[in-house]
Design an enzyme around this catalytic site. Structure first.
Site, PDB file in Angstrom:
ATOM      1  N   ASP A  75       0.989  -1.583  -0.103  1.00 59.33           N
ATOM      2  CA  ASP A  75      -0.182   0.151   0.144  1.00 59.33           C
ATOM      3  C   ASP A  75       0.905   1.104   0.284  1.00 59.33           C
ATOM      4  O   ASP A  75       2.588   1.439   0.426  1.00 59.33           O
ATOM      5  CB  ASP A  75      -1.136   0.098   1.300  1.00 59.33           C
ATOM      6  CG  ASP A  75      -2.210  -0.947   0.963  1.00 59.33           C
ATOM      7  OD1 ASP A  75      -2.319  -1.809   0.419  1.00 59.33           O
ATOM      8  OD2 ASP A  75      -3.403  -0.979   2.317  1.00 59.33           O
ATOM      9  N   ASP A  76       0.115   2.213  -0.319  1.00 61.58           N
ATOM     10  CA  ASP A  76       0.681   3.435  -0.592  1.00 61.58           C
ATOM     11  C   ASP A  76       2.223   4.103  -0.689  1.00 61.58           C
ATOM     12  O   ASP A  76       2.437   5.231  -1.178  1.00 61.58           O
ATOM     13  CB  ASP A  76       1.219   4.091   1.053  1.00 61.58           C
ATOM     14  CG  ASP A  76      -0.317   4.009   2.499  1.00 61.58           C
ATOM     15  OD1 ASP A  76      -0.977   3.439   1.450  1.00 61.58           O
ATOM     16  OD2 ASP A  76       0.611   3.534   3.601  1.00 61.58           O
ATOM     17  N   HIS A 126      -5.980   3.246  -5.165  1.00 64.82           N
ATOM     18  CA  HIS A 126      -5.704   3.421  -3.732  1.00 64.82           C
ATOM     19  C   HIS A 126      -6.196   4.688  -2.851  1.00 64.82           C
ATOM     20  O   HIS A 126      -5.508   5.520  -2.553  1.00 64.82           O
ATOM     21  CB  HIS A 126      -4.547   3.418  -2.453  1.00 64.82           C
ATOM     22  CG  HIS A 126      -4.385   3.217  -1.255  1.00 64.82           C
ATOM     23  ND1 HIS A 126      -5.167   2.368  -0.387  1.00 64.82           N
ATOM     24  CD2 HIS A 126      -3.079   3.298  -0.527  1.00 64.82           C
ATOM     25  CE1 HIS A 126      -4.798   2.169   0.741  1.00 64.82           C
ATOM     26  NE2 HIS A 126      -3.789   2.425   1.089  1.00 64.82           N
ATOM     27  N   HIS A 130      -5.801   9.520  -0.536  1.00 61.70           N
ATOM     28  CA  HIS A 130      -5.104   8.626   0.284  1.00 61.70           C
ATOM     29  C   HIS A 130      -6.953   9.685   2.143  1.00 61.70           C
ATOM     30  O   HIS A 130      -6.001   9.605   2.736  1.00 61.70           O
ATOM     31  CB  HIS A 130      -4.784   9.132   1.539  1.00 61.70           C
ATOM     32  CG  HIS A 130      -4.208   7.663   1.875  1.00 61.70           C
ATOM     33  ND1 HIS A 130      -4.530   7.234   3.408  1.00 61.70           N
ATOM     34  CD2 HIS A 130      -3.618   6.533   1.870  1.00 61.70           C
ATOM     35  CE1 HIS A 130      -3.930   6.112   4.205  1.00 61.70           C
ATOM     36  NE2 HIS A 130      -4.386   5.120   2.700  1.00 61.70           N
ATOM     37  N   HIS A 227       3.689  -3.339   3.097  1.00 64.81           N
ATOM     38  CA  HIS A 227       3.916  -1.504   2.573  1.00 64.81           C
ATOM     39  C   HIS A 227       4.528  -1.296   2.223  1.00 64.81           C
ATOM     40  O   HIS A 227       5.915  -1.154   2.245  1.00 64.81           O
ATOM     41  CB  HIS A 227       3.573  -0.608   3.936  1.00 64.81           C
ATOM     42  CG  HIS A 227       2.575  -0.129   4.553  1.00 64.81           C
ATOM     43  ND1 HIS A 227       2.428  -1.276   5.479  1.00 64.81           N
ATOM     44  CD2 HIS A 227       0.504   0.210   4.694  1.00 64.81           C
ATOM     45  CE1 HIS A 227       0.778  -0.990   6.209  1.00 64.81           C
ATOM     46  NE2 HIS A 227       0.287  -0.182   5.235  1.00 64.81           N
TER      47      HIS A 227
END
Length: 707
Positions: A75-76, A126, A130, A227
């Site tokens: 993620d991210d 995603h 955010h 991540h």
């Protein structure tokens, strides 16, 4: 166009800065996180089901990954430091994964997303910035999805059907706030992917602990949350390098989601207009980052220039004042010889009588030569009708100010020449103070102290501050450095021999005063500043007139710098101006004002988008430094401090006008444009303190006092 082009440049810069702020989550970012809520509205089969949730076309189903299959999800990202390391480890161990990327990071690092797709990984949305979508409207959710998708399309040329909500975890954590979002996401054509194994690598618990938490029990399949962005991920990379071969040895396969589920790929190629929209978006984001980086460098440069100039002005102007005011100081033997005063005049009927009468009150012996440059308003007749001794009128066809000054020089009788404007008045001591530096035979020219006479209006007060703080402090500084760039046209004195050696006044530029001053430096003459040689000039009283004047000044200064550029490589005493003066003039009078709007651009951005308090404090600090310099300059010139009340407003309004004027001058110079001489409208309201009563004509031609 002179207004439109600078305005377009400013708008473009602001747009690039705001785009960068948006992509870096400084604008439109929402960092709120919804607390846990009830689960009454969430179907039981979702709470008890797998991590892949499909609510498309009215369905409410969930799926799990088959045994012995692991779907690593990151993620991210992408992150420029850690994502490449993660990809390297995956490639090393022949593993695939799913990267849930944000639009902000994808827009900034598109090559990494392309690498993910090229190496067989899947990418998913995603969101762009955010945010917790349970706080957002449907319109904002659509925006987050479409912008995220646009960035992925521009980066890798694909569209994805996978989505992971920010701040999500297991399926059984779905609640009444997040479930409606999941349902709505399905109506937009996306499958929601959460996880059922969380490595908690963001806590940096250690490599072994990350592996323990990421490993499913009893050979079950799982979607593992990791991540590749958001901080230091070295433990994640180390854990992957150990985790992958260990579980592969146990028979696990590391696949992307659709491979693990035996479904069609979640990525579909994009072509046509949608692809080009994505590529245009990536291009604009990259351009905004590059431009902002340049702007930040420019801001650092202008900050250094502004501070350096203030320090130099304060230090060197103080040295100049102490030197010329110390007891017993003199330039040499007193200068008592007569002086020729040249007054070029073009349509100066409203001012010329005040000008000439102020000269006749001079304490120094002078002859006055008024050169009428083809006036159509009777300027020459007014001077002749005054019938004053030692005043001559020379008429010529309109040929411009340099030609008028050269004509006056040819008709002058003495070796010392004073030049002034037709709208300026001298104090009785002005000529005497102006010529005393000629007691030093090395001095070829002297700059006087030009004052704004009509300072009662706001725009006049702003120019008064500029004259005292900007021009006169500068002249003190340049005097000490021996590289004075400009003898003001309103009050300056020259040796005839110096003028003749450089060919007299030139019409090559629109700043003949700067041109002749630079020529004298290159010929080896000293140019100095006489602070007590005060002249009172009529400054422009409207924005239009001010614009015209400063446009001509700034463009003429650029022309003069370019004309005398060879001074940079000249040697000997004359080369001092090229080594010191020309670079300083270029930096402080051309480059610094051109870059100075960056201060205001970043100020506006900081006030609106934050950090507001720090931005305001920084601006107030800069204003305080300017106020100190202005107060010091006013003290040196023995001026009343009351006009400094308008200094903050000057910084907000007047300075912006000067920026646009200079930018327009740059545009004119770069496009090869030609600027004509522009005559300003005068009112004749200026007189020297304690000087003669101004007069005006009555309807029958007689002159009577005003008031």
């Amino acid at each position: 166009m002179r207004l439109l082009l600078p305005l377009l440049v400013l708008i473009a810069l602001m747009a690039m800065l705001m785009l960068r702020g948006y992509v870096h989550s400084e604008i439109m970012a929402d960092h709120r996180i919804q607390p846990e809520a009830a689960t009454d509205k969430v179907p039981e089969k979702i709470l008890d089901g797998g991590p892949v949730i499909d609510t498309r076309s009215g369905r409410t189903t969930s799926m799990s990954v088959p045994d012995k299959r692991l779907v690593l999800t990151f993620d991210d990202g992408p992150d420029p430091t850690w994502t490449p390391k993660v990809l390297d480890v995956l490639k090393k161990h022949h593993a695939h994964a799913v990267f849930f990327v944000t639009g902000t990071m994808t827009s900034r690092y598109p090559d990494l997303v392309k690498r993910m797709v090229d190496e067989g990984h899947e990418v998913g949305l995603h969101t762009f910035n955010h945010p917790d979508l349970s706080f957002q409207s449907k319109g904002r959710i659509d925006w987050e999805l479409s912008q995220n998708q646009l960035a992925i399309t521009g980066a890798a040329g694909v569209r994805t059907s996978l989505f992971r909500p920010p701040y999500s975890s297991f399926a059984d954590a779905m609640d009444d706030k997040s479930w409606p979002v999941t349902e709505y996401i399905g109506t937009r054509g996306y499958i929601t992917v959460v996880n059922n194994t969380d490595s908690e690598d963001w806590k940096k618990p250690g490599v072994d602990e990350i592996i323990r938490r990421a490993t499913p029990h009893d050979g079950k399949g799982a979607i593992v949350l990791m991540h590749d962005s958001g901080g230091d991920r070295h433990q994640t990379v180390q854990a992957l390098d150990k985790f992958l071969p260990e579980l592969q040895a146990q028979g696990y396969q590391f696949q992307n989601l659709t491979e693990a589920l035996g479904a069609p790929s979640a990525l579909t190629p994009v072509t046509g207009a949608d692809l080009w929209k994505g590529k245009a978006w990536i291009f604009l984001v990259q351009a905004s980052d590059d431009i902002t980086d340049v702007l930040v460098v420019g801001l650092a440069v202008i900050g250094a220039l502004v501070i350096s100039r203030f320090v130099l002005m304060l230090l060197l102007s103080g040295i100049h004042a102490r030197r010329v005011r110390r007891k017993g100081f003199s330039w040499g033997p007193p200068v008592t010889e007569p002086v020729s005063v040249l007054v070029p005049a073009y349509n100066e009927a409203k001012c010329i009588e005040n000008t000439v009468r102020s000269l006749t009150a001079s304490e120094h012996p002078i002859e006055i030569i008024v050169v009428d440059d083809g006036s159509t308003d009777g300027t020459a007749r007014i001077v002749e009708a005054m019938g004053l001794p030692n005043v001559r009128v020379v008429r010529q066809m309109n040929a411009g100010k340099p030609a008028a000054l050269n004509r006056g020089l040819a008709n002058s009788s003495y070796d010392l020449i004073v030049m002034m404007d037709g709208d300026t008045v001298f104090e009785p001591a002005t000529v005497r103070e102006l010529v005393q530096p000629f007691g030093d035979p090395r001095v070829g020219a002297v700059a006087g102290n030009a004052k704004v006479g009509n300072r009662d209006s706001l725009i006049g007060a702003w120019q008064h501050i500029e004259y005292v703080m900007g021009f006169n402090l500068d002249r003190r500084m340049y005097d000490v450095l021996r590289c004075m760039p400009t003898i003001p046209g309103a009050v300056g004195a020259f040796r005839r021999s110096a003028l003749e050696r450089v060919g007299g006044m030139s019409d090559d530029t629109l700043a003949e005063d700067t041109d002749i001053t630079m020529a004298l430096h290159r010929d080896g003459w000293r140019v100095v500043y006489a602070e007590n040689a005060r002249a009172w000039t009529e400054a422009p009283e409207t924005v239009q007139q001010l614009w015209s004047q400063r446009y001509r000044w700034s463009y003429g200064t650029m022309q003069a710098i370019w004309k005398h550029r060879r001074a940079l490589v000249e040697k000997g005493p004359s080369g001092r101006f090229g080594r010191v003066g020309l670079p300083l003039v270029s930096l402080f009078m051309v480059v610094a004002p051109l870059l100075a709007p960056l201060i205001d651009v970043f100020l506006l951005y900081g006030v609106v988008f934050g950090p507001t308090q720090k931005t305001i404090v920084a601006w107030l600090g800069v204003l305080a430094i300017q106020a100190i310099c202005a107060a010091y300059a006013f003290r040196l010139d023995r001026e009343r401090m009351t006009h400094l009340i308008s200094l903050p407003l000057q910084q907000i309004l007047y300075r912006q006008l000067m920026y646009v004027v200079l930018l327009q001058s740059w545009i004119t110079a770069l496009t090869g444009g030609r600027l004509r001489w522009q005559k300003l409208r005068r009112t004749g309201v200026v007189e020297a303190p304690g000087g003669p009563v101004p007069r005006q004509r009555t309807h029958d031609g007689d002159r009577r006092p005003v008031g």
